[in-house]
Design an enzyme around this catalytic site. Sequence first.
Site, PDB file in Angstrom:
ATOM      1  N   GLU A 162     -39.287  20.863  -0.685  1.00 43.47           N
ATOM      2  CA  GLU A 162     -38.781  20.775  -2.051  1.00 43.47           C
ATOM      3  C   GLU A 162     -38.594  19.311  -2.439  1.00 43.47           C
ATOM      4  O   GLU A 162     -38.108  18.513  -1.651  1.00 43.47           O
ATOM      5  CB  GLU A 162     -37.442  21.527  -2.146  1.00 43.47           C
ATOM      6  CG  GLU A 162     -36.829  21.531  -3.524  1.00 43.47           C
ATOM      7  CD  GLU A 162     -37.817  21.983  -4.593  1.00 43.47           C
ATOM      8  OE1 GLU A 162     -38.389  23.063  -4.473  1.00 43.47           O
ATOM      9  OE2 GLU A 162     -38.028  21.220  -5.558  1.00 43.47           O
ATOM     10  N   CYS A 172     -30.189  13.194   1.037  1.00 42.05           N
ATOM     11  CA  CYS A 172     -31.600  13.169   1.456  1.00 42.05           C
ATOM     12  C   CYS A 172     -32.058  11.842   2.062  1.00 42.05           C
ATOM     13  O   CYS A 172     -32.425  11.809   3.235  1.00 42.05           O
ATOM     14  CB  CYS A 172     -32.495  13.547   0.274  1.00 42.05           C
ATOM     15  SG  CYS A 172     -32.251  15.262  -0.205  1.00 42.05           S
TER      16      CYS A 172
HETATM   17  N1  LIG Z   1     -30.089  18.326  -2.203  1.00 45.29           N
HETATM   18  C1  LIG Z   1     -31.279  17.843  -2.545  1.00 45.29           C
HETATM   19  O1  LIG Z   1     -31.428  17.098  -3.511  1.00 45.29           O
HETATM   20  C2  LIG Z   1     -32.496  18.226  -1.757  1.00 45.29           C
HETATM   21  C3  LIG Z   1     -33.769  17.982  -2.300  1.00 45.29           C
HETATM   22  C4  LIG Z   1     -34.893  18.352  -1.567  1.00 45.29           C
HETATM   23  C5  LIG Z   1     -34.739  18.905  -0.305  1.00 45.29           C
HETATM   24  N2  LIG Z   1     -33.495  19.102   0.209  1.00 45.29           N
HETATM   25  C6  LIG Z   1     -33.389  19.726   1.528  1.00 45.29           C
HETATM   26  O2  LIG Z   1     -33.084  21.106   1.346  1.00 45.29           O
HETATM   27  C7  LIG Z   1     -32.206  21.558   2.386  1.00 45.29           C
HETATM   28  C8  LIG Z   1     -30.938  22.130   1.791  1.00 45.29           C
HETATM   29  O3  LIG Z   1     -30.256  21.077   1.121  1.00 45.29           O
HETATM   30  P1  LIG Z   1     -29.028  21.367   0.148  1.00 45.29           P
HETATM   31  O4  LIG Z   1     -28.648  20.053  -0.450  1.00 45.29           O
HETATM   32  O5  LIG Z   1     -29.355  22.512  -0.735  1.00 45.29           O
HETATM   33  O6  LIG Z   1     -27.917  21.820   1.222  1.00 45.29           O
HETATM   34  P2  LIG Z   1     -26.467  22.400   0.971  1.00 45.29           P
HETATM   35  O7  LIG Z   1     -25.629  21.904   2.075  1.00 45.29           O
HETATM   36  O8  LIG Z   1     -26.050  22.170  -0.443  1.00 45.29           O
HETATM   37  O9  LIG Z   1     -26.660  23.982   1.138  1.00 45.29           O
HETATM   38  C9  LIG Z   1     -27.008  24.604   2.324  1.00 45.29           C
HETATM   39  C10 LIG Z   1     -26.455  26.022   2.296  1.00 45.29           C
HETATM   40  O10 LIG Z   1     -26.971  26.754   3.412  1.00 45.29           O
HETATM   41  C11 LIG Z   1     -25.973  27.647   3.850  1.00 45.29           C
HETATM   42  N3  LIG Z   1     -26.304  28.155   5.199  1.00 45.29           N
HETATM   43  C12 LIG Z   1     -26.189  27.550   6.387  1.00 45.29           C
HETATM   44  N4  LIG Z   1     -26.622  28.357   7.375  1.00 45.29           N
HETATM   45  C13 LIG Z   1     -27.049  29.503   6.795  1.00 45.29           C
HETATM   46  C14 LIG Z   1     -27.610  30.712   7.279  1.00 45.29           C
HETATM   47  N5  LIG Z   1     -27.840  30.902   8.573  1.00 45.29           N
HETATM   48  N6  LIG Z   1     -27.927  31.669   6.387  1.00 45.29           N
HETATM   49  C15 LIG Z   1     -27.712  31.489   5.063  1.00 45.29           C
HETATM   50  N7  LIG Z   1     -27.170  30.362   4.549  1.00 45.29           N
HETATM   51  C16 LIG Z   1     -26.830  29.380   5.403  1.00 45.29           C
HETATM   52  C17 LIG Z   1     -24.705  26.828   3.751  1.00 45.29           C
HETATM   53  O11 LIG Z   1     -23.544  27.647   3.742  1.00 45.29           O
HETATM   54  C18 LIG Z   1     -24.930  26.101   2.412  1.00 45.29           C
HETATM   55  O12 LIG Z   1     -24.410  26.855   1.328  1.00 45.29           O
HETATM   56  C19 LIG Z   1     -31.994  20.356   3.316  1.00 45.29           C
HETATM   57  O13 LIG Z   1     -32.938  20.408   4.336  1.00 45.29           O
HETATM   58  C20 LIG Z   1     -32.284  19.184   2.401  1.00 45.29           C
HETATM   59  O14 LIG Z   1     -32.721  18.061   3.100  1.00 45.29           O
HETATM   60  C21 LIG Z   1     -32.367  18.789  -0.492  1.00 45.29           C
END
Ligand SMILES: NC(=O)c1ccc[n+]([C@@H]2O[C@H](COP(=O)([O-])OP(=O)(O)OC[C@H]3O[C@@H](n4cnc5c(N)ncnc54)[C@H](O)[C@@H]3O)[C@@H](O)[C@H]2O)c1
Length: 446
Positions: free
Chosen positions: A154, A266
């Site tokens: 993403e 990130c």
């Molecule tokens: N935040 C950004 O801008 C962004 C952009 C691109 C990619 N990413 C990537 O996307 C991924 C997620 O990032 P985010 O910022 O959304 O993270 P976040 O911490 O906001 O959300 C992650 C969620 O996953 C949940 N979770 C953990 N284990 C789980 C399981 N076994 N089953 C279901 N849910 C579970 C957590 O409770 C949490 O709500 C990361 O790898 C990040 O690097 C983030």
Amino acid sequence: MKVTIFGSGYVGLVTGACLADVGNQVVCVDIDQGKIDRLNAGEIPIFEPGLDAVVARNREAGRLKFTTDVAQGVAHGLFQFIAVGTPPDEDGSADMQYVLAVARSVGEHMNEYRIIIDKSTVPVGTADRVKDEVTRALAERGVAIDFDVVSNPEFLKEGAAIEDFMRPDRIIIGTDNPRTTELLRLLYEPFNRQHDRLIAMDIRSAELTKYAANAMLATKISFMNELANLAERFGADIEHVRLGIGSDPRIGYHFIYPGAGYGGSCFPKDVTALAHSARKAGFPALLLEAVEAVNARQKQVLFEKISAHYGDSLAGRTVALWGLSFKPNTDDMREAPSRVLMEALWEAGAKVRAYDPQASEETHRIYGDRPDLVLCESSAEALEGADCLVLVTEWREFRSPDFDAIKAALKAPVIFDGRNVYDPDFVKRFGFTYYGIGRGDRVGPL
Ligand SMILES: NC(=O)c1ccc[n+]([C@@H]2O[C@H](COP(=O)([O-])OP(=O)(O)OC[C@H]3O[C@@H](n4cnc5c(N)ncnc54)[C@H](O)[C@@H]3O)[C@@H](O)[C@H]2O)c1
């Protein structure tokens, strides 16, 4: 189509809401019961512009559901998105426990063909580990069910996530099965109408593409910060230099702003994780390690300037701080430069009066109640009785403030502008002492 998303954070929630918005049936699964309860009560646990409306209309239409029930999630979607966190482990590598836990859950519950999609940012080779985890879980059940694992990183930006998802620059699909590419093409079709943005490739290249993109962007920032520090000592103004180099189309104006260092969930963790993978592969990534080191140093720059200005101890001083989140339009405080600054100020005995349009609650969650932090309701309140103003995050409402009012509220007219938002000459006309980033205020012997 039926879609399940594991993880309802910034990425999972946006992905789920946007896929529901074009008509898909989406179930979002999270292990955080509190988060799921809030979502089911119509609350949005994070601040992301426009997200509340998309979630609300799709919940009402019955296309977007939230649950902690893993079995329900696995039973629902042909597409099983993994969008859980991949935080840095102690050694800098990406912690894969959440991703692998989801893979295991899918293997434990699936009863028919599933496409498992890595949307989290994961090190190269993770799709193989996900495949192994699912295979192991199926073997333990003594069943053989077909599945595919796809890498679909993403690229959304917090603060503009809905727009980025709805109108992506690219849709990267990494797969070893052309049939899954076609199924994902169908799923993404509504976001791919103007021209084809889907780029299909092998899985490992897709996994690396995400890290390469973030590492390139982080490199641009650290490069400009390095140059800014030089400009400061050479008596040059990095803002002129920025305009001068950006005019070359091979360089361009995007993403070459000097500042107080990059933060967020990130860039820091992805650059570190890629550098870690590189070392593991026996090829230390010298450039990436420098990018990180330059950024760590840059996060100290505002504190150094404040210390240098006051010369004596900072004990007893009060600093007004505008902007806490790692960038505007988000409440995300992960790796925010404001944290490094506040912690250094506290260490030196100073107090902070801080204002942020969205991140106060999150700041309070991190630091709790403490006598040296006052979280204010407005930018004006933060100034009251402070020794100086430090702008850390360039929210729009800080762009053109009432400098007379700032001067009247502060004990002395001093501004540290961590984002070069203000015109030094203009601000100085109000009688301020102005410090920017890379604007000639540390000229030394040449
Ligand atoms: N935040 C950004 O801008 C962004 C952009 C691109 C990619 N990413 C990537 O996307 C991924 C997620 O990032 P985010 O910022 O959304 O993270 P976040 O911490 O906001 O959300 C992650 C969620 O996953 C949940 N979770 C953990 N284990 C789980 C399981 N076994 N089953 C279901 N849910 C579970 C957590 O409770 C949490 O709500 C990361 O790898 C990040 O690097 C983030």
